[in-house]
Design a protein around this motif. Structure first.
Motif, PDB file in Angstrom:
ATOM      1  N   SER A 130      -0.450 -28.482  20.367  1.00  0.00           N
ATOM      2  CA  SER A 130       0.259 -29.654  20.853  1.00  0.00           C
ATOM      3  C   SER A 130       1.293 -30.152  19.832  1.00  0.00           C
ATOM      4  O   SER A 130       0.936 -30.556  18.721  1.00  0.00           O
ATOM      5  CB  SER A 130      -0.773 -30.765  21.145  1.00  0.00           C
ATOM      6  OG  SER A 130      -0.201 -32.027  20.989  1.00  0.00           O
ATOM      7  N   PRO A 131       2.593 -30.151  20.215  1.00  0.00           N
ATOM      8  CA  PRO A 131       3.622 -30.645  19.278  1.00  0.00           C
ATOM      9  C   PRO A 131       3.364 -32.116  18.905  1.00  0.00           C
ATOM     10  O   PRO A 131       3.632 -32.519  17.766  1.00  0.00           O
ATOM     11  CB  PRO A 131       4.931 -30.503  20.062  1.00  0.00           C
ATOM     12  CG  PRO A 131       4.648 -29.487  21.126  1.00  0.00           C
ATOM     13  CD  PRO A 131       3.191 -29.623  21.458  1.00  0.00           C
ATOM     14  N   ALA A 132       2.805 -32.904  19.844  1.00  0.00           N
ATOM     15  CA  ALA A 132       2.519 -34.321  19.535  1.00  0.00           C
ATOM     16  C   ALA A 132       1.463 -34.413  18.432  1.00  0.00           C
ATOM     17  O   ALA A 132       1.547 -35.263  17.534  1.00  0.00           O
ATOM     18  CB  ALA A 132       2.041 -35.039  20.796  1.00  0.00           C
ATOM     19  N   ALA A 133       0.466 -33.512  18.497  1.00  0.00           N
ATOM     20  CA  ALA A 133      -0.585 -33.517  17.464  1.00  0.00           C
ATOM     21  C   ALA A 133       0.014 -33.167  16.109  1.00  0.00           C
ATOM     22  O   ALA A 133      -0.360 -33.740  15.075  1.00  0.00           O
ATOM     23  CB  ALA A 133      -1.697 -32.537  17.838  1.00  0.00           C
ATOM     24  N   VAL A 134       0.982 -32.237  16.090  1.00  0.00           N
ATOM     25  CA  VAL A 134       1.615 -31.848  14.817  1.00  0.00           C
ATOM     26  C   VAL A 134       2.369 -33.047  14.239  1.00  0.00           C
ATOM     27  O   VAL A 134       2.275 -33.339  13.041  1.00  0.00           O
ATOM     28  CB  VAL A 134       2.565 -30.633  15.016  1.00  0.00           C
ATOM     29  CG1 VAL A 134       3.330 -30.332  13.741  1.00  0.00           C
ATOM     30  CG2 VAL A 134       1.766 -29.413  15.464  1.00  0.00           C
ATOM     31  N   GLU A 135       3.090 -33.762  15.111  1.00  0.00           N
ATOM     32  CA  GLU A 135       3.830 -34.944  14.635  1.00  0.00           C
ATOM     33  C   GLU A 135       2.875 -35.982  14.040  1.00  0.00           C
ATOM     34  O   GLU A 135       3.103 -36.528  12.966  1.00  0.00           O
ATOM     35  CB  GLU A 135       4.628 -35.571  15.792  1.00  0.00           C
ATOM     36  CG  GLU A 135       6.064 -35.134  15.860  1.00  0.00           C
ATOM     37  CD  GLU A 135       6.675 -34.772  14.510  1.00  0.00           C
ATOM     38  OE1 GLU A 135       6.909 -35.704  13.705  1.00  0.00           O
ATOM     39  OE2 GLU A 135       6.913 -33.584  14.219  1.00  0.00           O
ATOM     40  N   ARG A 136       1.771 -36.253  14.769  1.00  0.00           N
ATOM     41  CA  ARG A 136       0.776 -37.225  14.272  1.00  0.00           C
ATOM     42  C   ARG A 136       0.183 -36.747  12.945  1.00  0.00           C
ATOM     43  O   ARG A 136      -0.029 -37.522  12.031  1.00  0.00           O
ATOM     44  CB  ARG A 136      -0.363 -37.361  15.291  1.00  0.00           C
ATOM     45  CG  ARG A 136      -0.314 -38.618  16.127  1.00  0.00           C
ATOM     46  CD  ARG A 136      -1.628 -38.894  16.849  1.00  0.00           C
ATOM     47  NE  ARG A 136      -2.373 -37.732  17.290  1.00  0.00           N
ATOM     48  CZ  ARG A 136      -2.214 -37.129  18.462  1.00  0.00           C
ATOM     49  NH1 ARG A 136      -1.320 -37.586  19.326  1.00  0.00           N
ATOM     50  NH2 ARG A 136      -2.947 -36.085  18.792  1.00  0.00           N
ATOM     51  N   ALA A 137      -0.035 -35.419  12.872  1.00  0.00           N
ATOM     52  CA  ALA A 137      -0.673 -34.857  11.664  1.00  0.00           C
ATOM     53  C   ALA A 137       0.190 -35.087  10.429  1.00  0.00           C
ATOM     54  O   ALA A 137      -0.331 -35.334   9.340  1.00  0.00           O
ATOM     55  CB  ALA A 137      -0.930 -33.361  11.863  1.00  0.00           C
ATOM     56  N   ARG A 138       1.531 -35.032  10.586  1.00  0.00           N
ATOM     57  CA  ARG A 138       2.404 -35.247   9.426  1.00  0.00           C
ATOM     58  C   ARG A 138       2.162 -36.630   8.830  1.00  0.00           C
ATOM     59  O   ARG A 138       2.044 -36.797   7.624  1.00  0.00           O
ATOM     60  CB  ARG A 138       3.886 -35.116   9.826  1.00  0.00           C
ATOM     61  CG  ARG A 138       4.294 -33.714  10.179  1.00  0.00           C
ATOM     62  CD  ARG A 138       5.794 -33.681  10.516  1.00  0.00           C
ATOM     63  NE  ARG A 138       6.145 -32.486  11.264  1.00  0.00           N
ATOM     64  CZ  ARG A 138       6.407 -31.303  10.712  1.00  0.00           C
ATOM     65  NH1 ARG A 138       6.387 -31.170   9.423  1.00  0.00           N
ATOM     66  NH2 ARG A 138       6.708 -30.265  11.474  1.00  0.00           N
TER      67      ARG A 138
END
Ligand code: NAD
Length: 309
Positions: free
Chosen positions: A34-42
């Motif tokens: 999930s690209p949204a999860a990657v953004e949150r992870a940053r």
């Protein structure tokens, strides 16, 4: 020797694990579908780094490692010595992830699952080198809680368990080897025994939820951080335990099903912090404040427990 780690799944657990491993000098490649999860992870990675600073956890002599975000599983596992799987607690999703990474890794690469309790023996059936498959169960929040359970399945080589145990030690963390692959391992078995009794007492109207938490946090919880259950038995006296358990054990909650209180809340979408209401109600501003406060207190307690004031 483990230098490069591939981390698959960046939800609740992944970012804190990535932050802790890189602070310990490892090179981490991280991936989520999930690209949204990657953004949150940053963002979570930065926040976890700040907490590690507060904990006084510095990089080793060779310097801190790094975290890079990869676009595919193939890019993630390339050159990895260890793959840590952090996808949802669902055996089908986990099996599909193993099938995808299996042809991309060599036979010497260790695959570890952060499963909270699916037996490792079941999971390792989905990988072609089960001897290199192991449970590595972190506790949430993973960058703050130092204990990690290590679990071998029926087909895991003892050498694999030892390698992960030694890696955890080398990071300055506390490995606990679980000797039998029982569902829930040890941490969650003990926690769920406590939660079953707590939910039962609230459901039966014995106590209000706030008072239950005060009782456990300021009674057992605060003490148990210093004196574990086995040592507590000696502190209380085995004669007292024998006498109380002779009548109390028979009265404790032993239900095999899920409490109605939990089923009703789940049916109404009341899942807790993630949905704004569960056992208690939350506001968006309140959640940020609460999480910051909890991290600050956990950091302070851990420093005291480690005698670092
Ligand atoms: P989560 O649902 O918050 O995150 C899982 C992530 O995996 C999501 O971001 C999702 O997009 C991603 N994902 C799903 N399928 C994927 C795939 N095929 N490839 C890559 N990414 C994929 O879950 P979580 O709470 O972080 O839990 C992850 C694992 O850790 C579970 O096995 C869980 O039981 C365990 N665990 C959780 C906790 C906890 O307190 N949440 C504590 C210890 C262990």
């Amino acid at each position: 020797m483990i230098r490069r780690v591939a981390l698959i799944g960046l939800g609740t657990m992944g970012p804190g694990i990535a932050a802790r491993l890189s602070r310990g000098g490892l090179e981490v490649a991280a991936y989520d579908v999930s690209p949204a999860a990657v953004e949150r992870a940053r963002g979570m990675l930065d926040a976890a780094g700040g907490v590690l600073d507060q904990l006084g956890i510095s990089a080793p002599a060779g310097g801190a490692g790094s975290v890079r975000f990869a676009g595919t599983i193939a890019e993630t596992v390339e050159g990895a010595d260890l793959v840590i799987e952090n996808v949802p607690e669902n055996i089908d999703i986990k099996a599909e992830t193993y099938r995808a990474l299996d042809p991309l890794i060599g036979p010497s690469v260790i695959v570890a699952s952060d499963t909270s309790g699916i037996p490792i023996t079941k999971l390792q059936a989905h990988i072609s080198h089960p001897e290199r498959f192991v449970g590595m169960h972190w506790s949430n929040p993973p960058h703050i809680i130092p204990m990690i359970e290590v679990i071998g399945g029926e087909r895991t080589e003892p050498k694999t368990v030892a390698t992960i145990r030694d890696l955890i030690r080398s990071l300055g963390l506390l490995p606990v080897v679980v000797k039998k692959d029982v569902p829930g391992f040890v941490e969650n078995r003990v926690l769920y025994a406590l939660l079953r009794e707590a939910v039962d007492l609230v459901e039966r109207g014995v106590i209000e939820p706030e008072d239950l938490d005060t009782c456990v946090s300021w009674g057992i919880g605060y003490k148990i951080a210093v004196v574990g259950p086995m040592a507590l038995l000696d502190m209380a006296g085995l004669d007292i335990y024998k006498s109380v358990s002779s009548f109390l054990n028979a009265d404790l909650a032993d239900r095999k099903d899920i409490a109605q209180l939990v089923l009703d809340k789940a049916k109404d979408g009341k899942f807790g912090i993630k949905s704004g209401e569960g056992m208690f109600a939350y506001t968006p501003e309140g959640i940020g404040k609460l999480q910051g406060e909890r991290a600050r207190k956990l950091v302070a307690i851990r420093r005291i427990l480690e005698d670092r004031g």
